[in-house]
Scaffold this motif. Structure first.
Motif, short mmCIF file in Angstrom:
data_model
loop_
_atom_site.label_atom_id
_atom_site.label_comp_id
_atom_site.label_asym_id
_atom_site.label_seq_id
_atom_site.Cartn_x
_atom_site.Cartn_y
_atom_site.Cartn_z
N SER A 74 0.82 -1.21 0.00
CA SER A 74 0.00 0.00 0.00
C SER A 74 0.85 1.26 0.00
O SER A 74 0.51 2.24 -0.66
N LEU A 75 1.96 1.22 0.75
CA LEU A 75 2.77 2.44 0.80
C LEU A 75 3.38 2.77 -0.55
O LEU A 75 3.49 3.93 -0.93
N VAL A 76 3.73 1.72 -1.31
CA VAL A 76 4.29 1.96 -2.65
C VAL A 76 3.23 2.56 -3.56
O VAL A 76 3.45 3.60 -4.20
N ILE A 77 2.05 1.91 -3.61
CA ILE A 77 0.99 2.40 -4.51
C ILE A 77 0.54 3.80 -4.08
O ILE A 77 0.34 4.68 -4.91
N THR A 78 0.37 4.00 -2.76
CA THR A 78 -0.07 5.30 -2.26
C THR A 78 0.91 6.40 -2.66
O THR A 78 0.52 7.47 -3.10
N GLY A 79 2.20 6.10 -2.52
CA GLY A 79 3.23 7.08 -2.88
C GLY A 79 3.08 7.53 -4.32
O GLY A 79 3.08 8.72 -4.62
N LEU A 80 2.91 6.55 -5.20
CA LEU A 80 2.82 6.88 -6.63
C LEU A 80 1.51 7.59 -6.96
O LEU A 80 1.50 8.59 -7.67
N LEU A 81 0.39 7.09 -6.40
CA LEU A 81 -0.92 7.71 -6.70
C LEU A 81 -1.03 9.12 -6.13
O LEU A 81 -1.69 9.99 -6.71
N THR A 82 -0.37 9.35 -4.98
CA THR A 82 -0.48 10.66 -4.36
C THR A 82 0.18 11.75 -5.21
O THR A 82 -0.25 12.91 -5.18
N VAL A 83 1.21 11.37 -5.96
CA VAL A 83 1.83 12.34 -6.86
C VAL A 83 0.76 12.90 -7.80
O VAL A 83 0.65 14.11 -8.01
N ILE A 84 -0.08 12.01 -8.33
CA ILE A 84 -1.14 12.43 -9.25
C ILE A 84 -2.24 13.19 -8.48
O ILE A 84 -2.61 14.29 -8.86
N ALA A 85 -2.71 12.58 -7.38
CA ALA A 85 -3.80 13.19 -6.61
C ALA A 85 -3.43 14.59 -6.10
O ALA A 85 -4.23 15.51 -6.17
#
Lengths: 119, 225
Positions: B206-217
């Motif tokens: 989750s921390l990996v996916i969250t990190g990447l998605l948060t850049v977009i969000a």
């Protein structure tokens, strides 16, 4: 020799992560590149679990200690922090709890729908 | 005095005392990480020791963060079947968490009438420092405050994660792990590993996916306030 080899492999993937971080223009840190690369290496069988096991488990276990310097470092930012202290604490506490509960509830809800039991 | 071993010993001792207190009092207030940090700060203040003296050892500890994070790959690999089986639930949880985090910052920014600069400073608070700093800088935030916000988020997540899960009656280890990793990055993940390997592996992912998605969000949400 077991630990030498294990440590070498982990350092190698750390290096590869930093290499990618330097080469690719994405906002992805070296540790994330390294994690993905090591995962792929395990998945494809290039690296076997027992080639990193003990050292990897050790590093994961001591992880909380590794965050102590970052926390202590907050004292050097005290001047900037104290002006924003109340909103800072409220925003962080409420924001974090909200995120945690929404994430947990959504995941839990879907799992329950699929009939996954709470083990 | 400029021995690196001073800072290293002090950090380990602080954490060790923290673990002891945690066992003794069994309350989330006695969080080993928090106690460790506070004890180190206390020793530095009382002993009138300059932060730079501590930092010599601290930087060696910091150095291990990258290899330790990389090692999250192993539990993730061990739990691959669980991960595949529940990919949908995990992804849905992470995405809703990323959005919830941005919405909560938006709402609180409005409530405290933050400036745009302060707002974007807090937007990347739930992700790993290295990504968060980059996001904050790009959006025009105050990077040093972002780092502080990220560290505080991690401490709070690490401290209260277990209690919050209990409070809202989430018992499934997958859901617990996803919640911790999405809301409190690697520091929450450290706690998740404490709770169990499934929790830890799910939190790592989750921390990996969250990190990447948060850049977009964060880039999208930056335009909302």
């Amino acid at each position: 020799m077991k630990y030498v080899k294990q440590f070498m492999i982990i350092m190698l993937f750390s290096f590869l992560g930093e290499l990618l971080h330097g080469l690719l223009p994405l906002p992805v840190p070296a540790s994330i590149y390294g994690l993905i690369l090591l995962f792929v290496a395990l998945f494809t069988g290039i690296i076997k679990e027992n080639q990193i096991k003990e050292t990897a488990d050790f590093l994961v276990e001591i992880m909380p200690v590794l965050f102590i310097p970052a926390g202590v470092g907050l004292m050097t930012r005290w001047e900037a922090l104290k002006k924003l202290l109340l909103p800072l604490i409220l925003v962080i506490t409420l924001g974090t709890f909200f995120t945690m509960v929404v994430t947990g509830k959504v995941t839990d809800g879907i799992l329950k729908k699929k009939g996954v039991q709470n083990k | 005095m400029n021995s690196a071993f001073f800072g290293i010993t002090l950090s380990l001792a602080g954490y060790w005392i923290g673990v002891w207190c945690n066992k003794k009092f069994r309350s989330p207030v006695f969080n080993p990480l928090l106690i460790g940090i506070l004890l180190v700060i206390l020793v530095l203040i009382v002993g009138k020791i300059d932060y730079s003296v501590y930092e010599i050892g601290g930087s060696y500890i910091n150095f291990l963060l990258t290899p330790a994070t990389i090692c999250f790959a192993l539990p993730l690999y061990r739990q691959i079947n669980l991960l595949r089986e529940h990919a949908m639930a995990i992804m849905a949880g992470v995405i809703s968490g990323v959005v919830a985090s941005a919405i909560s910052i938006l709402g609180l920014a409005a409530a405290f009438s933050f400036s745009h600069e302060e707002y974007v400073t807090f937007l990347p608070k739930s992700i790993t420092t290295a990504i968060g700093m980059g996001v904050s800088e790009e959006l025009g935030g105050i990077v040093t405050i972002t780092v502080a916000a990220i560290v505080l988020t991690g401490i709070i997540g690490n401290m209260a994660g277990e209690a919050v899960m209990k409070l809202v009656k989430i018992k499934n280890p997958i859901a617990k792990g996803v919640a911790l990793g999405t809301s409190a990055h690697a520091m929450g993940t450290a706690k998740a590993f404490n709770m169990g390997e499934i929790e830890g592996a799910m939190s790592s992912l989750s921390l990996v996916i969250t990190g990447l998605l948060t850049v977009i969000a964060a880039n999208i949400f930056a335009g909302f306030y």
